[in-house]
Write a protein that holds these residues in place. Structure first.
Motif, PDB file in Angstrom:
ATOM      1  N   VAL A 259       0.826  -1.221   0.000  1.00  0.00           N
ATOM      2  CA  VAL A 259       0.000   0.000   0.000  1.00  0.00           C
ATOM      3  C   VAL A 259       0.854   1.262   0.000  1.00  0.00           C
ATOM      4  O   VAL A 259       0.468   2.287  -0.581  1.00  0.00           O
ATOM      5  N   ALA A 260       1.995   1.206   0.663  1.00  0.00           N
ATOM      6  CA  ALA A 260       2.843   2.397   0.770  1.00  0.00           C
ATOM      7  C   ALA A 260       3.349   2.816  -0.610  1.00  0.00           C
ATOM      8  O   ALA A 260       3.201   3.970  -1.013  1.00  0.00           O
ATOM      9  N   LEU A 318       1.302   5.866   7.036  1.00  0.00           N
ATOM     10  CA  LEU A 318       0.753   4.504   7.082  1.00  0.00           C
ATOM     11  C   LEU A 318      -0.292   4.458   8.188  1.00  0.00           C
ATOM     12  O   LEU A 318      -0.051   4.952   9.304  1.00  0.00           O
ATOM     13  N   ILE A 319      -1.444   3.869   7.895  1.00  0.00           N
ATOM     14  CA  ILE A 319      -2.547   3.860   8.848  1.00  0.00           C
ATOM     15  C   ILE A 319      -2.917   2.409   9.146  1.00  0.00           C
ATOM     16  O   ILE A 319      -3.457   1.708   8.284  1.00  0.00           O
ATOM     17  N   CYS A 320      -2.545   1.964  10.341  1.00  0.00           N
ATOM     18  CA  CYS A 320      -2.887   0.591  10.713  1.00  0.00           C
ATOM     19  C   CYS A 320      -2.751   0.406  12.227  1.00  0.00           C
ATOM     20  O   CYS A 320      -2.060   1.172  12.898  1.00  0.00           O
ATOM     21  N   GLU A 321      -3.408  -0.609  12.732  1.00  0.00           N
ATOM     22  CA  GLU A 321      -3.313  -0.947  14.155  1.00  0.00           C
ATOM     23  C   GLU A 321      -2.093  -1.842  14.389  1.00  0.00           C
ATOM     24  O   GLU A 321      -1.401  -1.728  15.389  1.00  0.00           O
ATOM     25  N   ASN A 348       9.777  11.296   4.281  1.00  0.00           N
ATOM     26  CA  ASN A 348       9.268  11.213   5.649  1.00  0.00           C
ATOM     27  C   ASN A 348       8.222  10.114   5.745  1.00  0.00           C
ATOM     28  O   ASN A 348       7.357   9.973   4.879  1.00  0.00           O
ATOM     29  N   ILE A 349       8.341   9.316   6.812  1.00  0.00           N
ATOM     30  CA  ILE A 349       7.401   8.215   7.031  1.00  0.00           C
ATOM     31  C   ILE A 349       6.677   8.472   8.348  1.00  0.00           C
ATOM     32  O   ILE A 349       7.317   8.569   9.402  1.00  0.00           O
ATOM     33  N   LYS A 350       5.373   8.564   8.291  1.00  0.00           N
ATOM     34  CA  LYS A 350       4.573   8.700   9.501  1.00  0.00           C
ATOM     35  C   LYS A 350       3.688   7.464   9.643  1.00  0.00           C
ATOM     36  O   LYS A 350       3.360   6.817   8.647  1.00  0.00           O
ATOM     37  N   ALA A 351       3.335   7.172  10.870  1.00  0.00           N
ATOM     38  CA  ALA A 351       2.421   6.044  11.080  1.00  0.00           C
ATOM     39  C   ALA A 351       1.422   6.453  12.142  1.00  0.00           C
ATOM     40  O   ALA A 351       1.746   7.167  13.086  1.00  0.00           O
ATOM     41  N   THR A 352       0.208   5.988  11.956  1.00  0.00           N
ATOM     42  CA  THR A 352      -0.814   6.271  12.954  1.00  0.00           C
ATOM     43  C   THR A 352      -1.781   5.092  13.027  1.00  0.00           C
ATOM     44  O   THR A 352      -1.906   4.315  12.078  1.00  0.00           O
ATOM     45  N   THR A 353      -2.416   4.961  14.184  1.00  0.00           N
ATOM     46  CA  THR A 353      -3.551   4.045  14.278  1.00  0.00           C
ATOM     47  C   THR A 353      -4.815   4.889  14.102  1.00  0.00           C
ATOM     48  O   THR A 353      -4.735   6.104  13.990  1.00  0.00           O
ATOM     49  N   THR A 354      -5.937   4.233  14.095  1.00  0.00           N
ATOM     50  CA  THR A 354      -7.191   4.999  14.082  1.00  0.00           C
ATOM     51  C   THR A 354      -7.968   4.713  15.365  1.00  0.00           C
ATOM     52  O   THR A 354      -9.191   4.636  15.362  1.00  0.00           O
ATOM     53  N   GLY A 363      -8.292  -3.997  12.241  1.00  0.00           N
ATOM     54  CA  GLY A 363      -7.237  -4.861  11.685  1.00  0.00           C
ATOM     55  C   GLY A 363      -7.660  -5.567  10.412  1.00  0.00           C
ATOM     56  O   GLY A 363      -7.097  -6.600  10.052  1.00  0.00           O
ATOM     57  N   GLU A 364      -8.641  -4.988   9.711  1.00  0.00           N
ATOM     58  CA  GLU A 364      -9.108  -5.628   8.466  1.00  0.00           C
ATOM     59  C   GLU A 364      -8.266  -5.225   7.255  1.00  0.00           C
ATOM     60  O   GLU A 364      -8.336  -5.881   6.213  1.00  0.00           O
ATOM     61  N   GLY A 365      -7.528  -4.146   7.424  1.00  0.00           N
ATOM     62  CA  GLY A 365      -6.723  -3.698   6.279  1.00  0.00           C
ATOM     63  C   GLY A 365      -5.743  -2.629   6.711  1.00  0.00           C
ATOM     64  O   GLY A 365      -5.749  -2.171   7.858  1.00  0.00           O
ATOM     65  N   ILE A 366      -4.865  -2.265   5.780  1.00  0.00           N
ATOM     66  CA  ILE A 366      -3.897  -1.190   6.007  1.00  0.00           C
ATOM     67  C   ILE A 366      -4.128  -0.134   4.939  1.00  0.00           C
ATOM     68  O   ILE A 366      -4.368  -0.468   3.765  1.00  0.00           O
ATOM     69  N   ALA A 367      -4.118   1.132   5.373  1.00  0.00           N
ATOM     70  CA  ALA A 367      -4.260   2.241   4.429  1.00  0.00           C
ATOM     71  C   ALA A 367      -2.967   3.040   4.399  1.00  0.00           C
ATOM     72  O   ALA A 367      -2.187   3.020   5.353  1.00  0.00           O
ATOM     73  N   ALA A 368      -2.756   3.721   3.305  1.00  0.00           N
ATOM     74  CA  ALA A 368      -1.584   4.603   3.185  1.00  0.00           C
ATOM     75  C   ALA A 368      -1.967   5.849   2.413  1.00  0.00           C
ATOM     76  O   ALA A 368      -2.761   5.792   1.463  1.00  0.00           O
ATOM     77  N   GLN A 369      -1.414   6.967   2.862  1.00  0.00           N
ATOM     78  CA  GLN A 369      -1.598   8.242   2.170  1.00  0.00           C
ATOM     79  C   GLN A 369      -0.221   8.796   1.845  1.00  0.00           C
ATOM     80  O   GLN A 369       0.679   8.731   2.675  1.00  0.00           O
TER      81      GLN A 369
END
Ligand code: MG
Length: 382
Positions: A259-260, A318-321, A348-354, A363-369
């Protein structure tokens, strides 16, 4: 009064260093190539009757692509040496005067071309543009008086009949410029006119960088954004930013489902107005099954480069748990910087949970912006 131009682009040797697979006349310079810029300088000059390029026989495909749509005479194949290449080219010409130009001098000015032509019309048989030598000179360990020297550029202008006969009489195997061929014939003096420092020759990688800066001076900075999601299914690792990360699930997709890299690829495509990743690498094509998504990003970056653009910066979220991105952040950053040929500080790499909310939270998927910034040639000043 017919004035023909011969552009010499037949060389195959390169002093450009590693990483330059494309022959020098066909290197991109803005939206064009080095050769096309040189050719257009003459085609746009009102006194020129015809322009013929002397090319390497192996470079036909490059040549066709580079000069598409230009009104050039049929190209002539060069020989083993520059001297033979020019001799071949002269045979194809029918004119009063000939201007011989190095393809690798794409910034030749209309003023220089006019000055060479004026001197020929005034009765000169051989004309060379000269520029002062700006560096101090030493010879065999002793200082030299630089004011005694000038550097010779192209186009060099000649009475075609005089030059053809000088080439026919030439005994030396290789002479570095055409004025010397005329002089070797013993019959003619060479007229020196003032050249232009912008008419420099692209020889080394630094010269090419300087040429690109001259073209890219008229650029605008634009941004592109990309967003992607892949579903997590049973598995033992995920690939994020080209880095394999152990996990109790894997990302599901036609390619490696990175996804990234997909988000970054879409951002690059967005910046250059080229649609999205699905249009260029359709999942319906079996060749992309299981593909390393690096290929998509590299291809999008090639499209950017060919359009005369330059990637400046990537910012990825990156958006994931799970998995935890933190321990892999440096590896992802390093890999993306290497793929994009950017310094680490421009990636730059950022990561966050929701906060356990939504599909990423469950935990059904991973999103990336991703957002990228690129320099593009200003369409208004192409
Ligand atoms: Mg995708």
């Amino acid at each position: 009064m017919k004035i023909a131009v011969l552009i010499v682009a037949a060389g195959n040797a390169s002093r450009m260093g590693a990483g330059f697979d494309i022959p020098k006349p066909y290197l991109p310079l803005g939206r064009q190539t080095v050769l096309r810029r040189s050719a257009e300088a003459f085609l746009n000059h009102p006194d020129i009757s015809s322009v013929t390029c002397v090319i390497h026989p192996d470079h036909e495909a490059y040549y066709k692509a580079a000069v598409e749509g230009l009104e050039l005479d049929a190209p002539v194949h060069g020989g083993d040496t520059r001297t033979k290449s020019v001799a071949n080219g002269l045979e194809a010409l029918n004119a009063d005067f000939v201007l011989i130009h190095d393809a690798a001098r794409p910034f030749v000015s209309a003023q220089t071309i006019s000055k060479v032509i004026d001197a020929l019309k005034g009765g000169e048989k051989g004309v060379v543009p000269c520029v002062p030598v700006v560096d101090s000179l030493r010879k065999n360990g002793e200082p030299e008086d630089r004011s005694a020297y000038v550097a010779i550029q192209t186009p060099q202008g000649f009475d075609l009949t005089a030059l053809k006969s000088a080439y026919a009489d030439l005994e030396a195997e290789e002479i570095s410029d055409d004025a010397q061929v005329l002089e070797a014939s013993g019959n003619h003096k060479i007229c020196e006119i003032a050249g232009d420092p912008r008419g420099f020759k692209i020889t080394y990688e630094d010269d090419y960088e300087r040429a690109k800066i001259m073209v890219e001076a008229k650029t605008i900075t634009v941004t592109g954004q990309g967003f992607d999601v892949h579903r997590l299914v049973a598995g033992d690792h995920v690939i994020l930013g080209g880095v394999k990360i152990p996990h109790d699930k894997k990302l599901d997709g036609h390619s490696d489902a990175d996804v990234a890299l997909h988000a970054i690829t879409d951002a690059v495509l967005g910046a250059i107005g080229e649609g999205d990743i699905g249009q260029h690498f359709p999942p319906s094509e079996s060749k992309w099954k299981g593909a390393d998504s690096s290929l998509f990003l590299i291809e999008a970056l090639n499209m950017l480069r060919i359009s005369g653009g330059r990637l400046l910066h990537i910012d990825l979220t990156l958006i994931c748990e799970a998995p935890k991105v933190g321990p892999h952040r440096d590896a992802i950053r390093g890999n993306i910087a290497a793929l994009a040929k950017l310094p680490l500080s421009r990636v730059n790499i950022k990561a966050t949970t929701t906060e356990k909310l939504g599909f990423t939270g469950r935990g059904e998927g991973i999103a990336a912006q991703a957002i990228v910034s690129v320099n593009l040639l200003d369409a208004e000043s192409a």
